[in-house]
Motif scaffolding. Structure first.
Motif, short mmCIF file in Angstrom:
data_model
loop_
_atom_site.label_atom_id
_atom_site.label_comp_id
_atom_site.label_asym_id
_atom_site.label_seq_id
_atom_site.Cartn_x
_atom_site.Cartn_y
_atom_site.Cartn_z
N SER A 1 -3.87 5.51 -2.22
CA SER A 1 -3.50 5.49 -3.64
C SER A 1 -4.00 6.73 -4.38
N TYR B 1 0.39 12.23 -2.61
CA TYR B 1 1.40 11.62 -1.75
C TYR B 1 2.31 12.67 -1.14
N LYS C 1 1.42 9.84 4.10
CA LYS C 1 2.24 8.68 4.47
C LYS C 1 2.12 8.40 5.96
N GLN D 1 1.44 -3.99 -0.61
CA GLN D 1 2.05 -3.29 -1.74
C GLN D 1 2.18 -1.80 -1.46
N CYS D 2 1.18 -1.24 -0.80
CA CYS D 2 1.27 0.19 -0.43
C CYS D 2 2.42 0.42 0.54
N GLY E 1 5.60 0.33 -1.26
CA GLY E 1 5.80 1.56 -2.02
C GLY E 1 6.39 2.66 -1.18
N GLN F 1 10.10 1.89 -0.53
CA GLN F 1 10.97 2.11 -1.68
C GLN F 1 11.20 3.58 -1.98
N LYS F 2 10.29 4.43 -1.51
CA LYS F 2 10.44 5.87 -1.77
C LYS F 2 11.28 6.56 -0.70
#
Length: 1082
Positions: A234, A238, A243, A276-277, A280, A283-284
């Motif tokens: 977080s 990024y 990733k 949740q990570c 994320g 979704q990206k």
């Protein structure tokens, strides 16, 4: 540092033999590629045991020297990390390899040095030395991925026996990085920042390697590790490096937890943040399939979902939404090849998609395995609904295929709990059923299987061991057969749905079909309409479903443009009305205001069946009589008053042609209902909007309740071809009497008198009025007695009701508490119908008055005419014979009297007397009436408004008696017409109804050219001028020489008139008269 995030619970040890699903999940997760050093992580090298023994035999100082040598070498060669192998040999390194009996060729493999470094740290007994050399290792450059992975590998190996020291050092590293990041300024040197840029990625890999190597020790540490991983992900910049490192670490962690059988004894509280990570990242991702990243993330989530505690519904929803969107929104499979550009991918992009889709299927199957119930099935399907309704074929196809595989898995491998009967299942069955007409054949096939499997699950829940006969016919359903067989199978499908779904499920299914009627897909609309109609026409439709179905139809009607779908809605509504008319009427009344545009089609649909239409009117009549007392009325309640909703609906239906015959059938009941409703509204004070309009136009929209009731009362006569009654009351300003309680009875009497005059539904209304006399409500008694009293003066009343019944009813009303009822009862009992001998006395008195009336010097003609009119009214049921003719002839002479009151009284009495002569004198009376039409037309221009209104009233009665054409149109102009346009229309209606009578009309008009009343004279000039101008050719045919000579003489007499208007008339039309004389015949 002790672990503090995981809690342990005593429970039975998990069985070693995993179910097939769990085995497949574990195998897929184990096969994922997570880094360049996989060979060192998954395979125990053949030389490792020998090297370990030598390391253990070293002194601590010797181990330290070896570690220093390796670290120095790695630091020295840090600038060459772009190359996978070392290009030269260091003497100290070769000596080390010789001491450890290792192949010198391994000195060219940089990964080997990190592995060796980690092994030495793992076997080193000195804590201080481990801490020191771990710090040195972490001080190396983190810039290149091989460096970061190597450092992590070494740290992971060291953590096997020195977990506390490794953890403490990583914690220190994390705090240092945080402080460094906070201290970074714009003036900082780039070299200072590069040192820490990739620390987050290294730290993530370290935690992953720790989880990999510590094995059974890791479980108490999981929550702490996860919290650090979430923090680094977080807070770090990024990019692809972060990733990739995060995902590799999570995969290693998940594998490690799954490998430990004791993991089910722990609760891992930090997993939602980790998930949740992962979501994320998902979704990206760009909308293309170029890597296995989607598969990796979904499989990791599958593994995490098996841990305790299970995912909460909110998190599960977020997972489903993100994963479904990420997979289903990918381009169609045929287009994926164009997107594949990674060198690491298989050449077949279809294989890549299949692996990703399979991961998604495993996720769905894992969720249902956690909670094998119909509730969970519906929960999962609910998240797939969006994709079932997608406009894109490939998205619908993917969603249906996922559902098919999920349901097949449930049917083959699970036994669902029996207690769950979610209503949402009906909605989902409906969506899948509609896809039977999808454009894609594969989607059609899969959707059929889905519905079949869902219904099989329903049968199992209900304990049906033998499937129903109807359902057995659905097994071999051919979706491409749209013929009689298709219709029959839809019929059987509708029966199965009704019999085996719960009421709530069946209702949701119906609503799904309803909401699909406005779909842009006409095939889907067609199937929804057919299935909905089959469900509605099937006998036994449940009452409790009526409200929701009609509400759904009402909501969809504005969006439906297809005529066939609208027709189906009408048929379905009628089918409901046939079975549950009371519920249907109540629901439609509650949907909206009666004037709402889209409420009327539902009422029209019910009118297709005569019996249903009658039931509708009856129920509306009953609702109309639900009138709470004034003390119970609240301002917020008035708008929802049932009687007002029924009133507004009746008003609308009066002007709906589909209900024309039904309204005529129920005329008497509606009439009495409207009259009593109007009286009620006046009683409770709901008079807003009653008088706030200027034009009494039937086309205008009602405003308040009283106005609505008033217009409905008028419309009842206007729309049922009893316009003469409406017109009669209108032209004597009788409708205004209904606006107040004090004058209301008089208004009812005038209305009843007009009805008796034109023989309007006498029998039916009389019967309803007699029933009203027995009501406990005074308003019913008042309306009933007023109507009966007037009908007693109708010659037709005695044909429909016996004297005895009438007498008993009137005598009963004498004991009423209401003064009006008692007074009207006495009046009725005194009528000539009840006392026939009284007629002789009245007739003799009328003859006596007639003799006085014929005297030229009689002083009070107005009073005498009123008395004579009352006597004629009392003798209504008796033919007065020649007396009526004499009275009418004398009244004609008073049309031009100097006194306005005399003219008014004579004109009004003339309108009554022409109907009292009986059938024998009808021809003679028509002659007199013909003589009165022109004078009456001229009197409409009288300066006295009362005279003008009475002239219109009597003129229309004359037109009706003479059976003129365009009677209804004539009345409209008399009542609402203004200006020259209306006057011209009245003239045309009169002339067109008197073809051939031009000589009589002209001669009557000529007599008024010498009138002392200028308005009458001007009206005569206009009439004669229009006749000469517009009907010149007709005059040539029907006039004679003598008629033209009289015309010329009359015009010649005006030649020396001093009035300019008269002079202009003479000049304009003298030549026309002369020309006319040339064409007429002798």
């Amino acid at each position: 540092m002790a672990p503090g995030g995981s809690s342990k619970r005593s429970s039975p040890h998990r069985k070693a033999s995993l179910p097939l699903l769990m085995q497949e999940q574990k195998q897929e997760l184990d096969n994922l590629d997570v880094g360049l050093f996989g060979e060192y992580m998954n395979i125990n090298p053949s030389w490792e045991d020998m090297v370990v023994n030598k390391i253990k035999n070293m002194l601590v100082t010797e181990q330290g020297l070896v570690l220093d040598t390796i670290c120095h070498f790695l630091e020295k060669e840090s600038q060459l990390w772009e190359k996978p192998e070392v290009s030269f040999r260091d003497a100290s390194v070769l000596k080390l390899f010789e001491f450890l009996s290792l192949d010198p060729r391994k000195s060219t493999d940089k990964a080997f040095f990190f592995y060796l470094y980690g092994m030495i740290l793992r076997e080193c007994p000195s804590v201080e030395q481990v801490q020191c050399h771990l710090a040195s290792l972490l001080d190396l450059s983190h810039q290149h991925s091989r460096q970061r992975e190597g450092i992590a590998l070494a740290v992971g190996l060291a953590s096997t026996k020195h977990l506390q020291e490794v953890w403490a050092l990583l914690e220190h590293l994390g705090r240092t990085k945080f402080l460094r990041s906070a201290a970074v300024t714009e003036d900082s040197q780039p070299s200072e920042n590069l040192r820490w840029k990739w620390v987050s990625s290294t730290s993530l890999l370290c935690y992953g390697q720790i989880a990999k190597h510590t094995k059974e020790q890791i479980l108490p540490w999981v929550d702490n590790i996860v919290s650090r991983m979430v923090y680094y992900y977080s807070c770090g910049p990024y990019d692809e490096i972060l990733k990739s490192s995060f995902l590799s670490a999570v995969i290693l962690l998940t594998r490690s937890i799954q490998a430990e059988y004791g993991s089910q004894r722990y609760k891992f509280t930090q997993m939602p943040e980790l998930v949740q990570c992962l979501l994320g990242i998902l979704q990206k991702e760009p909308n293309s399939l170029t890597t296995f990243l989607r598969q990796k993330i979904i499989l990791v989530i599958v593994g995490l979902s098996n841990l305790r505690p299970r995912f909460k519904p909110l998190l599960k929803s977020q997972v489903l939404k993100a994963c479904l969107q990420s997979v289903y929104m990918l381009p169609p499979t045929k287009d994926l090849n164009n997107d594949s550009f990674s060198m690491d991918l298989p050449s077949d992009s279809m294989l890549l998609y299949k692996k990703t889709a399979r991961a998604l299927d495993l996720l769905l199957q894992n969720f249902i395995s956690e909670n094998p119930s119909m509730d969970e099935v519906c929960f999962l399907l609910q998240h797939l609904e969006h994709w079932l309704k997608s406009d894109k074929t490939h998205e619908r196809s993917r969603a249906v295929q996922s559902i098919h595989l999920l349901l097949q898995y449930v049917a083959d491998s699970l036994k669902l709990a029996k207690e769950a009967v979610p209503s949402m299942l009906g909605h989902q069955i409906g969506l899948l059923t509609l896809l039977w007409r999808d454009k894609d054949k594969v989607t059609q096939q899969h959707s059929h299987f889905c519905v079949y499997l869902l219904m099989e699950l329903v049968f199992q829940q209900k304990g049906k061991l033998v499937e129903s006969a109807q359902w057995s016919k659905m097994k071999h359903f051919e979706s491409n057969m749209f013929n009689r067989e298709w219709e029959m199978k839809l019929y059987h499908l509708a029966k199965v749905f009704k019999e085996d779904l719960t009421v709530a499920q069946h209702t949701q299914l119906i609503l799904t079909l309803v909401h699909s009627l406005s779909s842009s897909n006409h095939l889907c609309c067609d199937l929804a309409a057919k299935l909905l109609l089959l469900i509605c026409v099937e006998p036994g439709f449940r009452k409790e479903q009526v409200a929701e179905l009609l509400q759904g139809l009402f909501q969809e009607l504005p969006n439906i443009r297809s005529k066939s779908i609208q027709k189906t809605i009408s048929q379905a509504t009628l089918a409901l009305g046939t079975q549950h008319i009371q519920e249907v009427v109540e629901v439609i009344l509650s949907l909206s205001q009666p004037s709402e545009r889209w409420i009327l089609p539902l009422w029209k649909a019910l009118a297709a069946n005569n019996h249903v239409a009658r039931d509708v009117i009856i129920l509306l009549y009953i609702k109309l009589k639900l009138r709470p007392p004034r003390r119970l009325l609240q301002s917020t309640y008035r708008a929802r008053l049932v009687s007002l909703m029924a009133l507004g609906t009746i008003y609308e239906l009066l002007y709906t042609k589909e209900y024309r015959n039904t309204v005529c059938w129920a005329f008497s009941g509606i009439l009495l209902g409207l009259l009593t409703e109007l009286y009620y509204l006046l009683e409770v004070g709901l008079v807003q909007g009653m008088f706030d309009y200027q034009e009494d136009d039937l086309g205008s929209k009602p405003l308040g309740p009283c106005r609505t009731c008033m217009e409905a009362l008028k419309g009842l006569f206007w729309t049922n071809q009893y316009w003469e009654v409406f017109a009669d009351v209108k032209l004597i300003q009788g409708w205004e009497l209904f606006g107040q309680l004090e004058t209301f009875p008089k208004g009812v009497m005038l209305l009843a008198r007009a009805m008796a005059h034109y023989n309007c539904e006498i029998k039916a209304v009389l019967g309803q009025a007699l029933i009203s006399l027995k009501s406990a409500e005074e308003r019913d008694n008042i309306v009933g007695i007023c109507i009966i009293t007037e009908f007693l003066n109708s010659p037709d009343a005695s044909q429909y009701m016996s004297w005895k019944i009438m007498s008993n009813s009137l005598n009963l009303c004498l004991s009423s508490r209401n003064q009006i009822v008692r007074a009207m009862s006495l009046k009725g009992l005194g009528s000539t119908l009840m006392h026939p001998k009284k007629a002789t006395l009245l007739r003799n008195k009328l003859m006596e008055l007639l003799d006085n009336f014929l005297q030229p010097d009689f002083k009070d003609p107005e009073g005498l005419m009123k008395i004579m009119g009352h006597l004629l009214y009392c003798l209504g049921v008796q033919d007065i014979g020649i007396i009526s003719l004499k009275i009418a002839q004398h009244l004609l002479t008073l049309f031009t009297d100097e006194r306005a009151t005399v003219r008014e009284g004579a004109i009004f009495l003339f309108g009554d007397v022409i109907y009292y002569g009986g059938k024998k004198l009808r021809p003679s009376l028509k002659d007199v009436v013909s003589q009165a039409t022109v004078p009456l037309l001229f009197n409409m221009a009288d300066p006295c408004q009362e005279v003008a209104m009475k002239a219109k009233f009597t003129f229309l009665r004359c037109a009706i008696l003479l059976k003129w054409e365009f009677g209804k149109e004539l009345f409209s102009k008399l009542a609402w017409g203004q200006g020259l346009g209306a006057a011209n229309d009245i003239f045309v209606y009169m002339l067109e109804s008197n073809v051939g009578n031009y000589q009589q009309l002209l001669s009557q008009a000529l007599t008024y050219l010498n009138s002392s009343h200028m308005t009458m004279k001007l009206a005569a000039m206009k009439f004669i001028g229009a006749l000469l101008q517009d009907y010149f050719n007709d005059l040539c045919l029907y006039l004679r020489k003598n008629d033209v000579n009289i015309l010329k003489n009359c015009l010649e007499a005006l030649r020396h008139d001093t009035d300019s208007r008269t002079q202009r008339f003479y000049q304009n039309y003298w030549n026309d008269a002369v020309e006319l004389s040339y064409y007429v015949q002798d």
